[in-house]
Design a protein around this motif. Structure first.
Motif, short mmCIF file in Angstrom:
data_model
loop_
_atom_site.label_atom_id
_atom_site.label_comp_id
_atom_site.label_asym_id
_atom_site.label_seq_id
_atom_site.Cartn_x
_atom_site.Cartn_y
_atom_site.Cartn_z
N ASN A 1 0.70 -1.05 0.11
CA ASN A 1 -0.03 0.01 -0.03
C ASN A 1 0.87 1.18 -0.08
O ASN A 1 2.09 1.18 -0.12
CB ASN A 1 -0.83 0.04 1.23
CG ASN A 1 -0.30 -0.33 2.48
OD1 ASN A 1 0.96 0.29 2.69
ND2 ASN A 1 -1.13 -0.96 3.34
N THR B 1 1.73 -2.55 6.59
CA THR B 1 2.05 -2.99 5.24
C THR B 1 2.86 -3.95 4.88
O THR B 1 3.47 -4.63 6.06
CB THR B 1 2.71 -1.69 4.18
OG1 THR B 1 2.41 -1.87 2.86
CG2 THR B 1 4.10 -1.40 4.46
N GLU C 1 -4.99 -1.23 -3.21
CA GLU C 1 -3.53 -1.63 -2.69
C GLU C 1 -3.24 -2.69 -3.39
O GLU C 1 -2.04 -2.81 -4.06
CB GLU C 1 -3.74 -2.06 -1.11
CG GLU C 1 -3.81 -0.87 -0.06
CD GLU C 1 -4.09 -1.37 1.37
OE1 GLU C 1 -4.42 -0.70 2.16
OE2 GLU C 1 -4.56 -2.47 1.45
#
Length: 211
Positions: free
Chosen positions: A23, A42, A88
């Motif tokens: 992301n 992430t 994402e």
């Protein structure tokens, strides 16, 4: 923070490694330096020239926020990160375009060991679709949906098997009238941005999804 990784064996011809994030809470420069842009979690993916991947979970906290508990350094991260959002997933896939730009040679001689299950290795077009799928979904398991495919069920990151079960593509974007795809072994190379109509999608032989 700088991502430090190495290729084995040490005398491998191509030592190139490409780092991407699941992301946009971090930015990554060409030297692997990771800059935090916002608090959150992430996954960083490190991809070698042959498509092999390693990954690491990363949590970013705001040191000024008293309500944020700092992570315990003795606790190992969950090896199966949660599902990304579609944005994402798109960001993780499209980031691979820098490593595999339009026209990169990709044939049935190229393969990739998929982490989605169902198939252990993909060759040619399937291998490229599997590589991009892992960039978006890490180790999340896949499931197979046999045709006919409903266009309304298709999401970013889904893999479609088309052309009478002879070609695999991965979905980059879902539009009102069709999907934008990425694919390998398209005229023996990587191709980004071809469009399949909704009717073509619904004629797919099957779909592999990790949602």
């Amino acid at each position: 923070t700088v991502v430090r990784a190495h290729v084995e064996p040490a005398n491998a011809t191509d030592q190139t490694l490409f780092v991407t994030a699941a992301n946009s809470i971090v930015s990554i420069d060409s030297g692997g330096a990771v800059t935090a842009l916002a608090p959150g979690s992430t996954t960083l993916y490190i991809t070698a020239h042959n498509g092999r991947q390693a990954w690491v979970n990363l949590t970013i906290t705001d040191p000024e926020d008293p309500d944020v508990q700092q992570p315990d350094p003795d606790v190992q991260p969950d090896p199966a990160p949660g599902k990304p959002t579609e944005q994402e997933a798109y960001s993780a896939i499209i980031a691979m375009k820098e490593r595999y730009p339009e026209g990169t040679r990709w044939t049935n001689a190229n393969s990739y060991a998929w982490r989605g299950g169902i198939y252990s290795v993909g060759y040619g077009c399937a291998g490229f679709a599997f590589l991009l799928s892992d960039a978006a979904f890490g180790t999340l398991p896949a499931r197979r949906v046999n045709g006919p495919i409903r266009f309304s069920d298709v999401r970013v990151g889904d893999i479609l098997r088309v052309n009478s079960d002879t070609h695999s593509v991965i979905v980059l974007e879902v539009k009102d009238s069709g999907v934008v795809i990425a694919e390998g072994n398209y005229n023996s190379s990587v191709h980004w941005g071809r469009v399949l109509s909704a009717a073509e999608v619904e004629r797919a032989d099957f779909m592999l999804t990790r949602w």
